[in-house]
Design a protein around this motif. Structure first.
Motif, PDB file in Angstrom:
ATOM      1  N   ARG A  75       1.063  -1.360  -0.032  1.00  0.00           N
ATOM      2  CA  ARG A  75       0.064  -0.001  -0.168  1.00  0.00           C
ATOM      3  C   ARG A  75       0.930   1.087  -0.150  1.00  0.00           C
ATOM      4  N   GLU A  76       2.169   1.106   0.234  1.00  0.00           N
ATOM      5  CA  GLU A  76       3.001   2.267   0.368  1.00  0.00           C
ATOM      6  C   GLU A  76       2.526   3.185   1.225  1.00  0.00           C
ATOM      7  N   ILE A  77       2.572   2.615   2.531  1.00  0.00           N
ATOM      8  CA  ILE A  77       1.983   3.665   3.850  1.00  0.00           C
ATOM      9  C   ILE A  77       3.346   3.629   4.517  1.00  0.00           C
ATOM     10  N   GLY A  78       3.350   4.559   5.513  1.00  0.00           N
ATOM     11  CA  GLY A  78       4.318   4.728   6.503  1.00  0.00           C
ATOM     12  C   GLY A  78       3.252   4.599   7.830  1.00  0.00           C
ATOM     13  N   MET A  79       3.930   3.917   8.818  1.00  0.00           N
ATOM     14  CA  MET A  79       3.103   3.757  10.134  1.00  0.00           C
ATOM     15  C   MET A  79       4.032   3.963  11.333  1.00  0.00           C
ATOM     16  N   VAL A  80       3.397   4.681  12.461  1.00  0.00           N
ATOM     17  CA  VAL A  80       4.178   4.628  13.554  1.00  0.00           C
ATOM     18  C   VAL A  80       3.127   4.346  14.740  1.00  0.00           C
ATOM     19  N   PHE A  81       3.763   3.371  15.402  1.00  0.00           N
ATOM     20  CA  PHE A  81       2.989   2.411  16.468  1.00  0.00           C
ATOM     21  C   PHE A  81       3.018   3.138  17.637  1.00  0.00           C
ATOM     22  N   GLN A  82       2.065   2.747  18.501  1.00  0.00           N
ATOM     23  CA  GLN A  82       1.979   3.315  19.880  1.00  0.00           C
ATOM     24  C   GLN A  82       3.218   2.865  20.667  1.00  0.00           C
ATOM     25  N   SER A  83       3.627   1.467  20.445  1.00  0.00           N
ATOM     26  CA  SER A  83       4.756   1.114  21.157  1.00  0.00           C
ATOM     27  C   SER A  83       6.093   1.488  20.385  1.00  0.00           C
ATOM     28  N   TYR A  84       6.036   2.228  19.228  1.00  0.00           N
ATOM     29  CA  TYR A  84       7.163   2.260  18.316  1.00  0.00           C
ATOM     30  C   TYR A  84       7.699   0.882  17.273  1.00  0.00           C
ATOM     31  N   ALA A  85       7.420  -0.195  18.042  1.00  0.00           N
ATOM     32  CA  ALA A  85       7.619  -1.289  17.305  1.00  0.00           C
ATOM     33  C   ALA A  85       9.076  -1.243  16.688  1.00  0.00           C
ATOM     34  N   LEU A  86       9.886  -0.674  17.314  1.00  0.00           N
ATOM     35  CA  LEU A  86      11.287  -0.862  16.733  1.00  0.00           C
ATOM     36  C   LEU A  86      11.918  -2.302  16.829  1.00  0.00           C
ATOM     37  N   PHE A  87      12.502  -2.639  15.780  1.00  0.00           N
ATOM     38  CA  PHE A  87      13.046  -3.982  15.677  1.00  0.00           C
ATOM     39  C   PHE A  87      14.140  -4.269  16.748  1.00  0.00           C
TER      40      PHE A  87
END
Lengths: 345, 261, 287
Positions: free
Chosen positions: A75-87
């Protein structure tokens, strides 16, 4: 960059309607805040745009093209999660480069774009850190950088600042806005913090029980909420209801609010004037002082009118001459009483 | 692959794994009800092999020995293990980490090594083989499991509850009896059931430590299998697996060892 | 005053701890030390037997070649069983942790690990029933296939491997499941939002993050398989001579305890080296 449109979007979980025929346009390059109490469907709406939630009915269009059948990863989106979800297993730089790797952008181009975006979020020298070595605000910046480095068509933010403490949150609000302006990307963000929504957004939408209750520029929605729910949810509001007469709104105790054209009006606490002596204007209501709350420069007065609580906010010094309790007069400038509809459930 | 396809493939795979895990056990159980002495098919129902168990004195006495040993081991290991777990939880002292680390070798070292080492040692000190030695060995094998499981339950215990009870005037013993133990009871029960299973199912260590004349049930089965299969072994094996699976299901009810909270 | 309370606390801790740890010392740690001592004797020091110190038992291991070859064979068996268990078990753990949702997950997980906690001897015996010539498996395969087949799996290397995988497979499922479950779903969603496909997510995210659990499971399978003797004995027949059965023989058939102790100690050393190498990862797995 693209505009986003949802049409008639509906999603039910068992008996619960998480989204109920929501239609909404998100302007290209705009910053759109989705607000609502928990369970109102705001996160479901965001996740439906992202593609994590498959709607029962309705359409999602990004840049004019329907994407209901397009999986999240395309979908070519960017998303920032509440918990950041950094790898956690990758460095900051590798986290940021993940989306580039997936798109097979390699070598100098990859390095340059990672560097540019880390500079943009002011983390230029932390590329080799691991996520667990970062502070909350830094994690937030990495999450932003990772989401925008692929130049997505739309940026989705799910309560991006809720994990930060208050001072940092205010600082990051400014940052978020700056980054969004510099990149110029269509941004949709979900928050339960109305102040945050008002500060950041060009436009806001308020959801309740899966329905879009009201949307528009923040100032317009705040000043003209149109219904009791919005009035109370966005900022605070004292509601007065009674029967409509030729001269105005007749309250149950016989007092009249002249000029009102609806059976219910809302008055913001900051517009309520409290005085010991009878005011000269046409609006005059009696109430009893219950409590005075001191909060630094501003003071809050809790009053009681026939069992209904009423709130007034002003500079604390303005309340100085009032008695600690006892009967006082309420008034407001004409035009401060906003006509509202009683909110349907 | 879309999510739905993955879901279906995943479930089929899971079903295959479960088939692999349970099919042989079910076949073995079915054969214990088959009339043919040589496992001949077609299947013909018979309860004969279970009836024969009742008149097989060797198996009966081994079964009885296995059961009472397991109970004794459960009692000792649960009591000692719970006491140790409470001490490790409540007190701070130098060497605590070492004590915790010492629980790992008995679990991780193959039972073959532990069993032969025990055999050498208990012979060396003149105790020799036999039921007492088997019990000593089983308790040692079960202890680390009990301590680990009770400790896991204790980790969910709010230590300020103990402090609150002390402030209210309770002695350490009263605190233990009236506050700590009631909270960790599910952990103690689960640890006890696991201790029971470790002892009841124990083959390797029993094999080296028991006297040929008074073997435990698994040891007896092993020596019988090596002489040749009979449906009687199927019958007693079916009973054993039924007992040990029920014990573990019970233990799972009281603690989610390895499961989610 | 403070030190008096501290001393009393220490005394209490000692009272609670010493029974358990004395027991472990007498029944595990002293025997392991005794084994080391025995391994350097010429004969068992019981009764009026003659004995003196010797390195002969270890020399025998180095010179005979047979013993070392059997240890190598057992290590290979351990590697085979571990690899198969990981290959079969990890996808199963993945399905349980990330594909199956809701209440059935817990029940399925319990079903998968339940056999692991039940009697291993009986489970090996059940395979003997299934695999024996003209047994259930032979008949089932012949019933499905139109031409006659003779599988003859019993008393073969394959039988031993099948039985051991059956015994230890739940271990790697258990540890991998715990590791996989700890991976926050939002990480996978984040990767998807960045455009990653399933295989990329598996390779760059899920595998690295679940590696500690996977390695823990592998070690916990490898170690006991190298020391296994009952399984090769029952399923391997005459082919079932391994390092474990060699040790067993020294204690129950040949009665050369000092040699058995030396062989056991060599196995223990191998085990400790493996556990030591894996310990940083095992600690990460937080089992």
């Amino acid at each position: 960059m693209a505009e986003v449109r949802v049409e008639n979007l509906t999603k039910t979980y068992g008996p619960l309607k998480a989204l109920d025929a929501v239609t909404l346009d998100f302007r290209d390059g705009g910053f759109f805040g989705l607000l609502g109490p928990s369970g109102s469907g705001k996160t479901t709406l965001l996740r439906a745009i992202a593609g994590f939630v498959i709607p029962d009915d309705g359409r999602v269009l990004i840049g004019g093209e329907p994407v209901e059948r397009v999986p999240v990863e395309a979908r070519e989106i960017g998303m920032v999660f509440q918990s950041y979800a950094l790898f956690p297993n990758m460095t900051v730089a590798d986290n940021v480069a993940f989306g580039l790797d997936v798109r097979r952008i390699r070598g100098a181009e990859r390095d340059r774009r990672v560097k540019d975006v880390l500079d943009l979020v002011q983390l230029g020298d932390l590329g080799q850190r691991k996520p667990h070595q970062l502070s909350g605000g830094q994690k937030q910046r990495v999450a932003m950088a990772r989401a925008i480095v692929t130049r997505p068509r739309v940026l989705l933010l799910d309560e991006p600042l809720s994990a930060l403490d208050k001072a940092l949150r205010v600082e990051m609000q400014v940052e978020l806005k700056r980054i969004q302006r510099e990149v110029g990307i269509t941004t949709i963000f979900v928050t339960h913090d109305q102040e945050e929504a008002l500060t950041l957004s060009d436009e806001i939408g308020i959801l309740r029980n899966g329905r879009l209750v009201r949307h528009g520029p923040p100032r317009e929605v705040y000043n003209n909420p149109r219904d009791a729910f919005t009035a109370r949810f966005l900022g605070e509001a004292n509601l007065f209801s009674g029967s409509l007469e030729a001269g105005g709104l007749r309250l149950p105790d016989g007092a009249l609010i002249p000029g009102a054209t609806t059976a219910m009006v809302a008055v913001r606490p900051e517009n309520v004037q409290v005085s010991a002596s009878e005011p000269s204007g046409p609006i005059r209501l009696r109430a009893e002082i219950r409590r005075r709350i001191f909060a630094g420069a501003m003071g809050t007065l809790i009053l009681d009118r026939h069992g209904e609580p009423i709130k007034a906010i002003a500079r604390d010094s303005e309340f100085a001459e009032l008695p600690d309790n006892g009967r006082v007069w309420l008034s407001w400038r004409e035009g401060s009483a906003i006509p509202v509809e009683n909110a349907p459930n | 692959m879309t999510g739905k396809v993955l879901g279906i493939v995943g479930r089929v795979y899971l079903a295959l794994i479960l088939f692999f895990l349970y099919a042989p056990i079910l076949v073995m159980a079915a054969m214990s009800f088959n009339a043919s002495e040589f496992y001949q098919l077609p299947f013909a129902y018979s309860g004969e092999w279970y009836e024969r168990l009742w008149s097989n004195r060797a198996i009966l006495s081994a079964a009885w020995r296995s059961i009472w040993i397991a109970f004794v081991v459960t009692g000792i290991a649960t009591a000692l293990g719970t006491a140790a777990a409470i001490a490790l939880f409540r007190y701070d002292f130098p060497g605590k980490k070492v004590l915790r680390a010492l629980l790992f070798p008995p679990i991780a070292i193959p039972w073959l090594i532990i069993g032969t080492a025990m055999l050498i040692f208990f012979f060396g000190i003149g105790l020799g083989r036999g039921t007492p030695t088997v019990i000593i060995g089983h308790v040692a094998l079960a202890l680390p499991y009990v301590i680990v499981i009770v400790s896991a339950r204790l980790a969910t215990f709010d230590a300020t509850l103990e402090e609150a009870a002390r402030v209210l005037g309770a002695s350490p013993w009263q605190v233990t009896k009236r506050v700590t133990v009631p909270w960790i009871l599910p952990g103690i029960v689960a640890g006890g059931l696991l201790a029971f299973a470790v002892s009841f199912d124990q083959f390797v260590v029993s094999y080296f430590l028991s006297e040929p004349g008074d073997a435990t049930l698994p040891v007896l089965i092993y020596t019988s299998i090596r002489k040749g299969f009979t449906p009687e072994i199927n019958a007693i094996s079916t009973l054993i697996i039924a007992v040990s699976m029920s014990v573990m299901l019970l233990a799972a009810r009281y603690s989610n060892f390895g499961g989610e909270r | 005053m403070a030190s008096a309370i501290l001393r009393r606390d220490r005394l209490r801790a000692l009272t609670l701890l010493s029974p358990a740890y004395l027991w472990l010392t007498v029944a595990i740690f002293l025997p392991l030390s005794a084994m080391v001592f025995f391994s350097v004797l010429t004969d068992v020091p019981f009764g009026d037997r003659e004995w003196h110190l010797t390195a002969g038992n270890y020399q025998a291991f180095l010179e005979t070649g047979t013993y070392a070859r059997l240890l190598w064979k057992s290590l290979q068996l351990g590697a085979t069983v571990t690899a198969l268990s990981v290959l079969i078990g990890f996808p199963c753990a993945y399905v349980l942790a990330k594909v199956v949702r809701g209440r059935s997950r817990e029940a399925l997980f319990l079903l998968v690990v339940l056999p692991f906690w039940s009697n291993s001897l009986v489970r090996i015996f059940s395979w003997a029933i299934v695999l024996r010539g003209n047994g259930v498996l032979d008949r089932a395969v012949n019933a499905v296939l139109p031409w006659p087949v003779k599988l003859n799996l019993m008393y073969s290397q394959s039988a031993i491997v099948i039985g051991l995988v059956h015994s230890y497979l739940p271990y790697v499922i258990l540890t991998s499941y715990l590791a996989l479950q700890a991976i926050d779903d939002s990480l996978i969603e984040a990767a998807r939002s960045l455009g990653a496909k399933r295989l990329t997510i598996l390779r760059r995210l899920i595998l690295p993050l679940s590696m500690p659990g996977l390695v823990a499971g592998a070690v916990l399978i490898f170690v006991p398989v190298v020391g296994s003797f009952m399984e090769p004995r029952l399923l391997g027949g005459r082919l079932g001579t391994y390092y474990g059965t060699l040790i067993e023989d020294q204690f129950v058939a040949v009665f050369n305890w000092p040699l058995g102790a030396a062989l056991s100690f060599i196995l223990l050393a191998v085990v400790l080296v493996i556990l030591g190498l894996a310990s940083p990862i095992l600690r990460k797995a937080r089992l």
